[in-house]
Design an enzyme around this catalytic site. Structure first.
Site, PDB file in Angstrom:
ATOM      1  N   LYS A 143      64.217  25.291  20.251  1.00  0.00           N
ATOM      2  CA  LYS A 143      64.095  26.162  21.424  1.00  0.00           C
ATOM      3  C   LYS A 143      65.125  25.773  22.492  1.00  0.00           C
ATOM      4  CE  LYS A 143      59.764  27.156  22.775  1.00  0.00           C
ATOM      5  NZ  LYS A 143      58.510  26.846  23.517  1.00  0.00           N
ATOM      6  N   PHE A 189      43.674  47.007  36.441  1.00  0.00           N
ATOM      7  CA  PHE A 189      42.792  46.185  35.592  1.00  0.00           C
ATOM      8  C   PHE A 189      41.430  46.833  35.381  1.00  0.00           C
ATOM      9  CE2 PHE A 189      44.348  42.201  33.933  1.00  0.00           C
ATOM     10  CZ  PHE A 189      45.673  42.356  34.298  1.00  0.00           C
ATOM     11  N   GLY A 205      39.138  49.926  27.106  1.00  0.00           N
ATOM     12  CA  GLY A 205      39.699  49.983  25.759  1.00  0.00           C
ATOM     13  C   GLY A 205      39.296  48.798  24.931  1.00  0.00           C
ATOM     14  N   CYS A 217      46.121  33.490  27.949  1.00  0.00           N
ATOM     15  CA  CYS A 217      45.592  33.064  29.251  1.00  0.00           C
ATOM     16  C   CYS A 217      44.136  33.459  29.473  1.00  0.00           C
ATOM     17  CB  CYS A 217      46.467  33.634  30.365  1.00  0.00           C
ATOM     18  SG  CYS A 217      48.204  33.165  30.180  1.00  0.00           S
TER      19      CYS A 217
HETATM   20  C1  UGA Z   1      47.426  36.990  32.965  1.00  0.00           C
HETATM   21  C2  UGA Z   1      47.308  37.282  34.474  1.00  0.00           C
HETATM   22  O1  UGA Z   1      47.341  38.691  34.679  1.00  0.00           O
HETATM   23  C3  UGA Z   1      48.452  36.616  35.233  1.00  0.00           C
HETATM   24  O2  UGA Z   1      48.283  36.830  36.629  1.00  0.00           O
HETATM   25  C4  UGA Z   1      48.414  35.114  34.940  1.00  0.00           C
HETATM   26  O3  UGA Z   1      49.500  34.457  35.575  1.00  0.00           O
HETATM   27  C5  UGA Z   1      48.548  34.918  33.438  1.00  0.00           C
HETATM   28  O4  UGA Z   1      47.463  35.575  32.762  1.00  0.00           O
HETATM   29  C6  UGA Z   1      48.483  33.441  33.166  1.00  0.00           C
HETATM   30  O5  UGA Z   1      47.425  32.839  33.356  1.00  0.00           O
HETATM   31  O6  UGA Z   1      49.525  32.831  32.845  1.00  0.00           O
HETATM   32  P1  UGA Z   1      48.949  37.986  31.000  1.00  0.00           P
HETATM   33  O7  UGA Z   1      48.161  37.097  30.076  1.00  0.00           O
HETATM   34  O8  UGA Z   1      50.429  38.052  30.889  1.00  0.00           O
HETATM   35  O9  UGA Z   1      48.644  37.594  32.521  1.00  0.00           O
HETATM   36  O10 UGA Z   1      48.414  39.449  30.731  1.00  0.00           O
HETATM   37  P2  UGA Z   1      47.639  40.567  31.570  1.00  0.00           P
HETATM   38  O11 UGA Z   1      48.585  41.589  32.042  1.00  0.00           O
HETATM   39  O12 UGA Z   1      46.727  39.939  32.540  1.00  0.00           O
HETATM   40  O13 UGA Z   1      46.756  41.211  30.408  1.00  0.00           O
HETATM   41  C7  UGA Z   1      45.761  40.449  29.751  1.00  0.00           C
HETATM   42  C8  UGA Z   1      45.033  41.285  28.740  1.00  0.00           C
HETATM   43  O14 UGA Z   1      44.163  42.199  29.394  1.00  0.00           O
HETATM   44  C9  UGA Z   1      45.881  42.118  27.806  1.00  0.00           C
HETATM   45  O15 UGA Z   1      45.390  41.985  26.490  1.00  0.00           O
HETATM   46  C10 UGA Z   1      45.711  43.534  28.311  1.00  0.00           C
HETATM   47  O16 UGA Z   1      45.864  44.486  27.291  1.00  0.00           O
HETATM   48  C11 UGA Z   1      44.294  43.494  28.826  1.00  0.00           C
HETATM   49  N1  UGA Z   1      43.983  44.478  29.876  1.00  0.00           N
HETATM   50  C12 UGA Z   1      44.644  44.442  31.060  1.00  0.00           C
HETATM   51  C13 UGA Z   1      42.992  45.431  29.663  1.00  0.00           C
HETATM   52  O17 UGA Z   1      42.381  45.467  28.576  1.00  0.00           O
HETATM   53  N2  UGA Z   1      42.697  46.321  30.648  1.00  0.00           N
HETATM   54  C14 UGA Z   1      43.329  46.312  31.824  1.00  0.00           C
HETATM   55  O18 UGA Z   1      43.008  47.142  32.695  1.00  0.00           O
HETATM   56  C15 UGA Z   1      44.333  45.364  32.046  1.00  0.00           C
END
Ligand code: UGA
Length: 439
Positions: free
Chosen positions: A35, A253, A257, A264
């Site tokens: 990496k 959020f 679905g 995370c």
């Molecule tokens: C998440 C947090 O949103 C970030 O703020 C945080 O920094 C990060 O974790 C971390 O701890 O490092 P991330 O894992 O990149 O970020 O993804 P998200 O955008 O939060 O989505 C998480 C999951 O929730 C995905 O599988 C997404 O499909 C799902 N989701 C999101 C839903 O099912 N419904 C929603 O309305 C939004």
């Protein structure tokens, strides 16, 4: 400033390039020599929009280098950011702190000058204090080495923007000197008027897990209501839209679905509960168990719905799977709801053919028994059912009319509530969606 970023995964690599973009002199460090070699040559080891350009720009400007040596890091840095992973420990809900601890054990014995160690990894509350004791015991310049916590809120897929323009900056510090150092590191972000909260290290650690727990709760809330909708024939999509118009609730959020996955949210709520148990306050967080349970149940519901659409059996059925990544705009497949469903369909005897714009390589490595294709129409050829599991923009733009000529049976399950139902129906498809009535 001279900054090291230890751990160059989705978080650390982008943070390193971001710090260089702010004009700092940055050394990225990782134990993975392959990496580090890729990064040093300006090659992104993962898919993240905008990251390759940011990486190359800063390497070319001479502000960003990479190394595998913690000794070199110790000699170089005024500030050391710890960005290694804290995955779920195998056989337990708790976070695996092996990598964080290994960084401190590897770095501290070489710290012979004053510096600030800044944790960014998501950790159980109390970690910063524990690491500070380790540093005090191991570092030759222990008196001049402090530990601070600076949680990261970046989202994969938007990591570059979230790093350069975060919505808030939280620093947990134990001295005015440490805070002054972090203010200097983030001067550009602070000058832009970004909301800034300086607090103690325990609070900063808790901010991060609380934020992710809240986001997970919001998603499971709407998915729980979605199950109620399914029972009474109501429609979760207009329901969520109606809730979202209340500014106290907000529409983000709240997308119903298949639920949340990734490296995370799932492991963070479990680690939070495990830590609460250690602290004797698990009772107040019991709801997080439900949040987790609702989330996992949506994956099973998707499999059940697929089975029902195929007449009650998945055996030998050909299924087109749209999506492998845990969310769009990422090639990350950690705890991916899409791969969970695809595997379950496969294990029930179905022949799945999985498409994803970016995550096929990672998916193939972790799930080698499944079938993949890089051409979306190939997934549809001969399919008796298509399942839409990760809402890439590309899938919204598919032509259902044309696809209906490729499949055996034009029926699709939209597990992300992201497709234009009317468009697909008009093209002759039977479409079912999570939390929406059958019409
Ligand atoms: C998440 C947090 O949103 C970030 O703020 C945080 O920094 C990060 O974790 C971390 O701890 O490092 P991330 O894992 O990149 O970020 O993804 P998200 O955008 O939060 O989505 C998480 C999951 O929730 C995905 O599988 C997404 O499909 C799902 N989701 C999101 C839903 O099912 N419904 C929603 O309305 C939004």
């Amino acid at each position: 400033m001279r900054i090291t970023v230890i751990g160059t995964g989705y978080l650390g690599a982008v943070h390193a390039a971001g710090m260089a973009q702010f004009g700092h002199d940055v050394l990225g460090v990782d134990v993975d020599a392959t990496k580090i070699d890729q990064l040093a040559h300006g090659v992104a080891p993962f898919y993240e929009p905008g990251f390759p350009d940011l990486l190359r720009e800063n390497i070319d400007a001479g502000r960003l280098r990479f190394s595998t040596s913690l000794r070199e890091a110790a000699d170089f840095g005024d500030v050391h950011f710890v960005c290694v992973g804290t995955p779920q420990r195998s056989g337990s809900a708790a976070a695996d702190m092996t990598y964080v601890d290994a960084v401190i054990k590897g770095l501290a014995p070489h710290l012979s000058r004053n510096c600030l160690i800044v944790g960014k990894s998501t950790v159980p509350v109390g970690t910063a204090a524990r690491l500070a004791s380790m540093v005090a015991a191991l570092a030759p310049a222990a008196e001049g080495v402090q530990v601070a916590w600076n949680p990261e809120f970046l989202r994969e897929g938007f990591a570059v923007n979230d790093t350069l323009h975060p919505d808030r900056l939280v620093v947990g510090v134990e001295s005015a000197e440490a805070e002054a150092t972090l203010r200097q590191v983030y001067a550009e972000i602070l000058d832009a008027g970004t909301p800034y909260i300086a607090t103690d290290v325990a609070t900063a650690e808790l901010v991060k897990v609380s934020a992710n727990a809240f986001l997970a709760t919001k998603i499971s809330f709407i998915n729980a209501i979605s199950e109620v909708c399914e029972t009474v024939g109501a429609d979760i999509v207009p329901l969520a839209a109606a809730l979202g118009h209340d500014p106290r609730i907000g529409s983000r959020f709240l997308a119903p679905g298949l639920g949340f996955g990734g490296g995370c949210l799932p492991k963070d709520i479990r680690a939070f509960l495990a830590r609460a148990e250690e602290l004797g306050v698990e009772d107040v967080l019991t709801f997080l168990k439900n949040v987790d349970a609702v989330n996992v149940s949506r994956r099973r519901s998707a499999v059940d719905l697929a089975r029902a659409m195929l007449g009650g059996s998945l055996k030998d059925k050909r299924i087109a799977v749209l999506g492998a990544a845990f969310k769009p705009n990422s090639d990350d497949i950690r705890d991916s709801p899409a791969l969970y469903v695809a595997s379950a369909l496969h294990e029930s005897g179905a022949h799945v053919r999985i498409h994803d714009p970016e995550a096929i390589e990672n998916a193939r490595t972790s799930h080698p028994a499944l079938n993949y294709t890089t051409e979306v129409q190939k997934a549809f050829e001969g399919a008796q059912l298509a399942v839409h599991l990760t809402e890439w923009q590309e899938y919204r733009e598919l032509d259902p009319q044309y696809l209906s000529t490729l499949v055996t049976t034009p029926q699709i399950l939209d597990a992300r509530n992201a497709l234009d139902i009317d468009l697909w129906r008009a093209a002759g498809w039977t479409i079912r969606a999570m939390g929406r009535p059958t019409r």
